[in-house]
Scaffold this motif. Structure first.
Motif, PDB file in Angstrom:
ATOM      1  N   GLU A   1       0.817  -1.204   0.000  1.00  0.00           N
ATOM      2  CA  GLU A   1       0.000   0.000   0.000  1.00  0.00           C
ATOM      3  C   GLU A   1       0.861   1.269   0.000  1.00  0.00           C
ATOM      4  O   GLU A   1       0.559   2.247  -0.687  1.00  0.00           O
ATOM      5  CB  GLU A   1      -0.948   0.006   1.208  1.00  0.00           C
ATOM      6  CG  GLU A   1      -2.050  -1.036   1.135  1.00  0.00           C
ATOM      7  CD  GLU A   1      -1.572  -2.467   1.457  1.00  0.00           C
ATOM      8  OE1 GLU A   1      -0.471  -2.629   2.049  1.00  0.00           O
ATOM      9  OE2 GLU A   1      -2.290  -3.393   1.100  1.00  0.00           O
ATOM     10  N   GLU A   2       1.953   1.254   0.776  1.00  0.00           N
ATOM     11  CA  GLU A   2       2.859   2.406   0.799  1.00  0.00           C
ATOM     12  C   GLU A   2       3.550   2.585  -0.548  1.00  0.00           C
ATOM     13  O   GLU A   2       3.769   3.707  -0.996  1.00  0.00           O
ATOM     14  CB  GLU A   2       3.894   2.242   1.907  1.00  0.00           C
ATOM     15  CG  GLU A   2       3.326   2.374   3.299  1.00  0.00           C
ATOM     16  CD  GLU A   2       4.318   2.012   4.388  1.00  0.00           C
ATOM     17  OE1 GLU A   2       4.220   2.617   5.478  1.00  0.00           O
ATOM     18  OE2 GLU A   2       5.177   1.126   4.172  1.00  0.00           O
ATOM     19  N   LEU A   3       3.883   1.464  -1.199  1.00  0.00           N
ATOM     20  CA  LEU A   3       4.507   1.532  -2.521  1.00  0.00           C
ATOM     21  C   LEU A   3       3.561   2.173  -3.527  1.00  0.00           C
ATOM     22  O   LEU A   3       3.973   3.009  -4.329  1.00  0.00           O
ATOM     23  CB  LEU A   3       4.917   0.139  -2.997  1.00  0.00           C
ATOM     24  CG  LEU A   3       5.537   0.096  -4.394  1.00  0.00           C
ATOM     25  CD1 LEU A   3       6.893   0.788  -4.414  1.00  0.00           C
ATOM     26  CD2 LEU A   3       5.656  -1.327  -4.889  1.00  0.00           C
ATOM     27  N   ILE A   4       2.301   1.801  -3.479  1.00  0.00           N
ATOM     28  CA  ILE A   4       1.308   2.380  -4.386  1.00  0.00           C
ATOM     29  C   ILE A   4       1.265   3.894  -4.208  1.00  0.00           C
ATOM     30  O   ILE A   4       1.263   4.650  -5.182  1.00  0.00           O
ATOM     31  CB  ILE A   4      -0.078   1.745  -4.163  1.00  0.00           C
ATOM     32  CG1 ILE A   4      -0.073   0.295  -4.655  1.00  0.00           C
ATOM     33  CG2 ILE A   4      -1.167   2.556  -4.851  1.00  0.00           C
ATOM     34  CD1 ILE A   4      -1.298  -0.506  -4.256  1.00  0.00           C
TER      35      ILE A   4
ATOM     36  N   LYS B   1       0.552   5.667  -9.228  1.00  0.00           N
ATOM     37  CA  LYS B   1      -0.367   4.945  -8.334  1.00  0.00           C
ATOM     38  C   LYS B   1      -0.945   3.685  -9.001  1.00  0.00           C
ATOM     39  O   LYS B   1      -2.148   3.575  -9.221  1.00  0.00           O
ATOM     40  CB  LYS B   1      -1.526   5.847  -7.881  1.00  0.00           C
ATOM     41  CG  LYS B   1      -1.125   7.200  -7.368  1.00  0.00           C
ATOM     42  CD  LYS B   1      -0.461   7.120  -6.035  1.00  0.00           C
ATOM     43  CE  LYS B   1      -0.204   8.503  -5.460  1.00  0.00           C
ATOM     44  NZ  LYS B   1       1.180   8.881  -5.439  1.00  0.00           N
ATOM     45  N   PRO B   2      -0.068   2.718  -9.325  1.00  0.00           N
ATOM     46  CA  PRO B   2      -0.549   1.514 -10.018  1.00  0.00           C
ATOM     47  C   PRO B   2      -1.458   0.662  -9.137  1.00  0.00           C
ATOM     48  O   PRO B   2      -1.435   0.760  -7.915  1.00  0.00           O
ATOM     49  CB  PRO B   2       0.745   0.763 -10.343  1.00  0.00           C
ATOM     50  CG  PRO B   2       1.699   1.204  -9.292  1.00  0.00           C
ATOM     51  CD  PRO B   2       1.345   2.641  -8.989  1.00  0.00           C
ATOM     52  N   ALA B   3      -2.232  -0.185  -9.774  1.00  0.00           N
ATOM     53  CA  ALA B   3      -3.114  -1.109  -9.053  1.00  0.00           C
ATOM     54  C   ALA B   3      -2.277  -2.212  -8.407  1.00  0.00           C
ATOM     55  O   ALA B   3      -1.158  -2.505  -8.840  1.00  0.00           O
ATOM     56  CB  ALA B   3      -4.121  -1.717 -10.019  1.00  0.00           C
ATOM     57  N   LYS B   4      -2.842  -2.843  -7.380  1.00  0.00           N
ATOM     58  CA  LYS B   4      -2.145  -3.942  -6.701  1.00  0.00           C
ATOM     59  C   LYS B   4      -1.794  -5.046  -7.696  1.00  0.00           C
ATOM     60  O   LYS B   4      -0.693  -5.591  -7.658  1.00  0.00           O
ATOM     61  CB  LYS B   4      -3.013  -4.523  -5.587  1.00  0.00           C
ATOM     62  CG  LYS B   4      -3.092  -3.686  -4.354  1.00  0.00           C
ATOM     63  CD  LYS B   4      -3.911  -4.384  -3.285  1.00  0.00           C
ATOM     64  CE  LYS B   4      -4.031  -3.543  -2.044  1.00  0.00           C
ATOM     65  NZ  LYS B   4      -4.770  -4.223  -0.984  1.00  0.00           N
ATOM     66  N   GLN B   5      -2.722  -5.377  -8.572  1.00  0.00           N
ATOM     67  CA  GLN B   5      -2.481  -6.456  -9.539  1.00  0.00           C
ATOM     68  C   GLN B   5      -1.308  -6.128 -10.455  1.00  0.00           C
ATOM     69  O   GLN B   5      -0.554  -7.015 -10.841  1.00  0.00           O
ATOM     70  CB  GLN B   5      -3.740  -6.732 -10.365  1.00  0.00           C
ATOM     71  CG  GLN B   5      -4.813  -7.456  -9.582  1.00  0.00           C
ATOM     72  CD  GLN B   5      -4.305  -8.737  -8.933  1.00  0.00           C
ATOM     73  OE1 GLN B   5      -4.201  -8.806  -7.716  1.00  0.00           O
ATOM     74  NE2 GLN B   5      -3.980  -9.715  -9.729  1.00  0.00           N
ATOM     75  N   THR B   6      -1.141  -4.858 -10.807  1.00  0.00           N
ATOM     76  CA  THR B   6      -0.010  -4.447 -11.633  1.00  0.00           C
ATOM     77  C   THR B   6       1.300  -4.727 -10.900  1.00  0.00           C
ATOM     78  O   THR B   6       2.243  -5.283 -11.475  1.00  0.00           O
ATOM     79  CB  THR B   6      -0.114  -2.949 -11.983  1.00  0.00           C
ATOM     80  OG1 THR B   6      -1.343  -2.728 -12.679  1.00  0.00           O
ATOM     81  CG2 THR B   6       1.054  -2.488 -12.817  1.00  0.00           C
TER      82      THR B   6
END
Length: 92
Positions: free
Chosen positions: A42-45, A51-56
């Motif tokens: 979440e912090e990486l996003i 702001k990439p998606a988690k799936q990315t």
């Protein structure tokens, strides 16, 4: 503490702005002071500009395109390595 009146309200607001700016600068400096901090997914996003998606991100991890560490079942991303990855023109 001085009592705030209508006459000294502009000065009080200006002082408040100065204090808020000082706090924001201190907070920003504290965030930047630890380049080896481990970021959660979440912090990486929030850290990455687009702001990439988690799936990315999971796809990048699966393809070993982004530097990461795995502790147990959790993924972490070292801020200094992500900065280097970004500055080197990441390959995704």
């Amino acid at each position: 503490m001085e009592k705030i009146t209508f006459d000294n309200l502009p000065d009080a607001v200006q002082e408040l702005h100065k204090k808020i700016d000082r706090l924001l600068n201190q907070t920003q400096a504290a965030k930047q002071s630890d380049p080896d901090k481990l970021l959660t997914l979440e912090e990486l996003i929030e850290f990455l500009p687009e702001k990439p998606a988690k799936q990315t991100i999971y796809g990048w991890v699966n393809g070993r395109l982004i530097p990461y560490e795995k502790h147990g079942k959790r993924l972490y991303f070292r801020k200094s390595e992500v900065d280097m990855w970004l500055s080197n023109g990441r390959q995704v």
